[in-house]
Design an enzyme around this catalytic site. Sequence first.
Site, PDB file in Angstrom:
ATOM      1  CG  ASP A   1       2.883 -24.137  13.059  1.00 25.98           C
ATOM      2  OD1 ASP A   1       2.468 -24.870  13.969  1.00 25.98           O
ATOM      3  OD2 ASP A   1       2.216 -23.182  12.597  1.00 25.98           O
TER       4      ASP A   1
ATOM      5  CB  CYS B   1       2.919 -20.205  13.369  1.00 32.52           C
ATOM      6  SG  CYS B   1       2.337 -18.628  12.751  1.00 32.52           S
TER       7      CYS B   1
END
Length: 586
Positions: A341, A97
């Site tokens: 993400d 992420c």
Amino acid sequence: MKSTSLLAAVPVALISFSQIVAAASSAQDHFASSFVEDNHHHDQDHGQHNQKPNFLVFLTDDQDRRMNSLDHLPLVKKYIRDEGTEFTNYYTTTAMCCPSRVSLWSGQFAHNHNVTDESAPHGSYTKFVSQKIDKNWLPTWLEDAGYSNNYIGKFINGVSPTLKQAPKGFDKHHWEPLIAPNIYTFYTPVFATNNGPLEPHTGVYQTDIISDKSIAILDGLAKNKTNPFLFVISPTAPHDEVWFVNGTTKFTPPVPAKRHEDLFKDAKAPRHPSFNPEVQDKVSWIGALPRLDESEVDRIDAIYRARLQSLQATDELVERIIKRLEHNGQLDNTYIVYTTDNGYHLGTHRMFSGKQTPYEEDTNIPFIIRGPGIAKGLKSNAVATHTHFPATVLTLAGLPVPEELDAYSIPVLENKAVYGKDAPTEAFAVEFWSAAMMENTTFTSNLNTYKSVRLIGQGYNLLYTVWCTGEREYYDLVKDPFQVKNIFKETKSTLLNRLDALLNVLRTCKGPTCRDPWSVIHPENKSIEEDNKKHGHHERGVHSLTDALNKKYDEFYADLPKFSFESCIQYYLSSNEHTIPVHTEL
């Protein structure tokens, strides 16, 4: 070869990778200046009338595309997929992420922004702040053009009670991040508003809080008729819950809102050919994994159901926000994006659950956009990554695109003439330096550093990976879309030599060399425009894998050095990544 060829002018055996880069450096300024010039598009090219468009981004966390979660979101389908264009070849270039989200806003690959992990010292908000990435990124470029920038939900890991200040671009507008250690707790989230006091919540579902707050922000923006806006809404579903207990990190399945707890009772993780395969041909730590037993497969199915359940509140959020945009008169001038993400694997290649690999389950992610000038109900196979996103927004806003960006704009508009000389993306790097872990388990491995090159073009879809262990993988995804069989040892060296050369460029590329890697290897290239004018398309040099596979280049590519890692370290260090000459005596 003819004596007029640049390849003949320099002894092939003496050509090093550094010489290739040097040969291309004089062309970089030209590439960069034309990139900026070609992206000064007029507002009328994409349906605007002297007023800049708004941008609203739904950014989920760890949402798969390959395991069909989008098919369980009927409201996302109704309001975004059916009303916009879905890009099926959209990727994150680092499946974690923090680096992925920083690439989304900076337009740089992780080897350039150097946020490469989830925690300090090599990742998290601590690294983001120390790198001063917010001095020169999409939010500040938009702010300079009069945009109001607003953010609510998860930013990246490490936003904490002592490190909660808004990054530049958001600091003068609305910044409401989730705060550690309660970023990933669905019924006990903590927010901070504009650097102010912490706002804890108990017993109310995180996504529902974000929904209510987002409506209030939209209504406030509707009162300001002069400033266009960027608004990012980022719930953490379908990410696992994360708890920090006695210095350890514990993952548990995501928690749905109570109203969704009984949904999808019979759902199971898709049994693709890569799901818990009988024969394991993977390399590094993945190759040593045993088959998942029946109890582990049952746990995987339970996690899959929990993920689908946790996304239902996000589905409702999408409908509520879009209806409020319409009510406020903001919808017709707003580009709406739905993305995540990074992807997520469950049972793939015997891996239990998580991300962080170069395989499609972790890197191929949702990206859907609707708005003025964008085709409705379309699926596009144009290749794009999170690194393409800033150029895309700036192009839609009719703003200049900084020359240092590592990728062109995604061709989201029906009117492709808007993109000028921007070449379609064919090749990009997937890169990773951190240890591997599987969520909901205690497994870790320090052998997960790798770099890959992905090539997607007419008739080919390829993944080539070099691991820090020295092992290599090659997959033809046209024939093997689930990457079941590693055919590296069965593949002709003439093709692998081309992939090695590309990987050598992409592993350190910056700006123009990321956008046009073939011109680094072939600095004698004519531009497409020059070639079409004087010689015709077939004379233009090497601008794709198809061009590079011409037999006249076999010797040239065979003599180029190969990429290798010095060792398996868990952070990016350029000196740990080097080339091995084909000939030991140069």
